[in-house]
Design an enzyme around this catalytic site. Structure first.
Site, PDB file in Angstrom:
ATOM      1  N   LYS A 216      -6.433 -10.881 -10.543  1.00 40.67           N
ATOM      2  CA  LYS A 216      -5.764  -9.659 -10.343  1.00 40.67           C
ATOM      3  C   LYS A 216      -5.955  -8.727 -11.452  1.00 40.67           C
ATOM      4  O   LYS A 216      -5.314  -8.514 -12.635  1.00 40.67           O
ATOM      5  CB  LYS A 216      -4.372 -10.120 -10.253  1.00 40.67           C
ATOM      6  CG  LYS A 216      -3.392  -8.689  -9.538  1.00 40.67           C
ATOM      7  CD  LYS A 216      -2.276  -9.097  -8.920  1.00 40.67           C
ATOM      8  CE  LYS A 216      -1.125  -7.903  -8.701  1.00 40.67           C
ATOM      9  NZ  LYS A 216      -1.724  -7.168  -7.673  1.00 40.67           N
TER      10      LYS A 216
HETATM   11  N1  PMP Z   1      -3.803  -7.980  -1.987  1.00 45.68           N
HETATM   12  C1  PMP Z   1      -3.801  -7.116  -2.938  1.00 45.68           C
HETATM   13  C2  PMP Z   1      -5.093  -6.225  -3.242  1.00 45.68           C
HETATM   14  C3  PMP Z   1      -2.588  -6.739  -3.720  1.00 45.68           C
HETATM   15  O1  PMP Z   1      -2.614  -5.862  -4.567  1.00 45.68           O
HETATM   16  C4  PMP Z   1      -1.550  -7.169  -3.318  1.00 45.68           C
HETATM   17  C5  PMP Z   1      -0.388  -7.393  -4.157  1.00 45.68           C
HETATM   18  N2  PMP Z   1      -0.202  -7.921  -5.333  1.00 45.68           N
HETATM   19  C6  PMP Z   1      -1.339  -8.407  -2.573  1.00 45.68           C
HETATM   20  C7  PMP Z   1      -2.578  -8.684  -1.908  1.00 45.68           C
HETATM   21  C8  PMP Z   1      -0.194  -9.274  -2.334  1.00 45.68           C
HETATM   22  O2  PMP Z   1      -0.042 -10.270  -3.344  1.00 45.68           O
HETATM   23  P1  PMP Z   1       1.461 -10.544  -3.430  1.00 45.68           P
HETATM   24  O3  PMP Z   1       1.867 -11.164  -2.103  1.00 45.68           O
HETATM   25  O4  PMP Z   1       1.149 -11.936  -4.431  1.00 45.68           O
HETATM   26  O5  PMP Z   1       2.227  -9.646  -4.185  1.00 45.68           O
END
Ligand code: PMP
Length: 308
Positions: free
Chosen positions: A160
């Site tokens: 991330k």
């Molecule tokens: N994909 C992307 C590209 C994101 O930015 C997010 C948000 N964090 C998600 C998926 C979903 O991840 P999460 O459920 O851990 O928030």
């Protein structure tokens, strides 16, 4: 207070300090080259119980640690310390409403190619109010992006990392320029990955299907949560497999999921109507998810960290 500043304090490198004093020099690598990695976490206020629940804080802090590892950062604080710090900060900011917690790790010092990447890792945790739209019956119109999703051997989507989001932003802006709410991105094999901010679930003949974690997606904590809830509570094991573009057009239901996005129905793709409206299985999983995150569901207490 600036527009951005909605609370008085944030946590920086081990200390709660006034928001206005948390400044970095513009030459830091995170500013000049966007090497920062981050997390977005939600906290849900339950007015009846007078409790604030942070959802899957430990899992978010573990993913944060993995992101740091994959960009060669060496944090001075463990995942447990960061989770405790986030809870402390919510208390310091007297939070009694739905809130968002952002954790950012960035390199201090200048010089992108500094010898041995020996930058100090600094960590910021900030909290901002955010409304939940769970139960609001919202939906989105999506397109399939003409931009390809970054690949694990190029810019790993599993990390991330701020710089990855240049790819997502390109897809989102293109979608918005053409009148869509968001974009679904395909990988270099032409298979469905995710939207620009969330993962995608498709329902076909009553079965939930989602792209595998090796397709070029962030390993979403909401996705993992829904896989468990579908199996344990709705008796519908999720199939993790490649999804073709044209399957999106003929799906019975489509929705996306993520911490910020929560669960949002996708009711058309490239102009093809999907389901017509928010579908029954989407509504069912959304209601269940809402009861779990807000602490109305008696089970899954291990997913909720208590602030008060
Ligand atoms: N994909 C992307 C590209 C994101 O930015 C997010 C948000 N964090 C998600 C998926 C979903 O991840 P999460 O459920 O851990 O928030």
């Amino acid at each position: 207070m600036s527009n951005h500043q909605m609370v008085d304090y944030l946590w920086l490198d081990g200390k709660v300090i006034p928001w206005s004093e948390a400044t970095v020099h513009v030459t830091t690598v995170s500013v000049s080259a966007s090497t920062a990695v981050f997390e977005g976490i939600r906290a849900y206020w339950n007015p009846g119980q007078e409790q604030l629940y942070v959802f899957r804080l430990d899992e978010h802090m573990r993913r944060f640690a993995n992101s740091m590892k994959l960009v060669w950062m060496e944090p001075k604080h463990s995942s447990d310390e960061l989770a405790a710090a986030a809870l402390d900060l919510l208390r310091t900011n007297s939070v009694r409403e739905d809130f968002y917690i952002r954790a950012v790790a960035f390199n201090s010092g200048s010089g992108f190619f500094a010898k041995g990447f020996q930058h100090e890792t600094r960590i910021l945790i900030e909290t901002v109010p955010i409304a939940s739209h769970l139960g609001a019956n919202e939906s989105m119109a999506c397109c399939v992006s003409s931009w390809t999703r970054i690949a694990d051997n190029v810019m790993p989507p599993r990390v991330k990392c701020g710089s990855n989001y240049a790819n997502n932003r390109r897809a989102l802006k293109e979608a918005q320029m053409h009148g869509y709410d968001n974009a679904i991105m395909l990988n270099s094999q032409g298979k469905v990955t995710e939207t620009t901010v969330s993962c995608v679930f498709m329902i076909r003949d009553g079965t939930p299907i989602t792209s595998p974690v090796t397709s070029g997606i962030l390993e979403s904590i909401t996705r993992a949560t829904l896989i468990e809830l579908f199996r344990e509570r709705l008796g519908k094991p999720v199939i993790e497999r490649d999804i073709d573009r044209t399957e999106l057009y003929i799906a019975d239901e489509l929705f996306c999921c993520g911490t910020g996005q929560e669960i949002t129905a996708i009711t058309s793709v490239d102009g093809f109507p999907v389901g017509g409206e928010v579908g029954p299985i989407t509504k069912e999983i959304e209601a269940l998810y809402h009861s779990v995150v807000r602490g109305e569901h008696a089970d899954y207490a291990e997913w909720r960290s208590l602030v008060w």
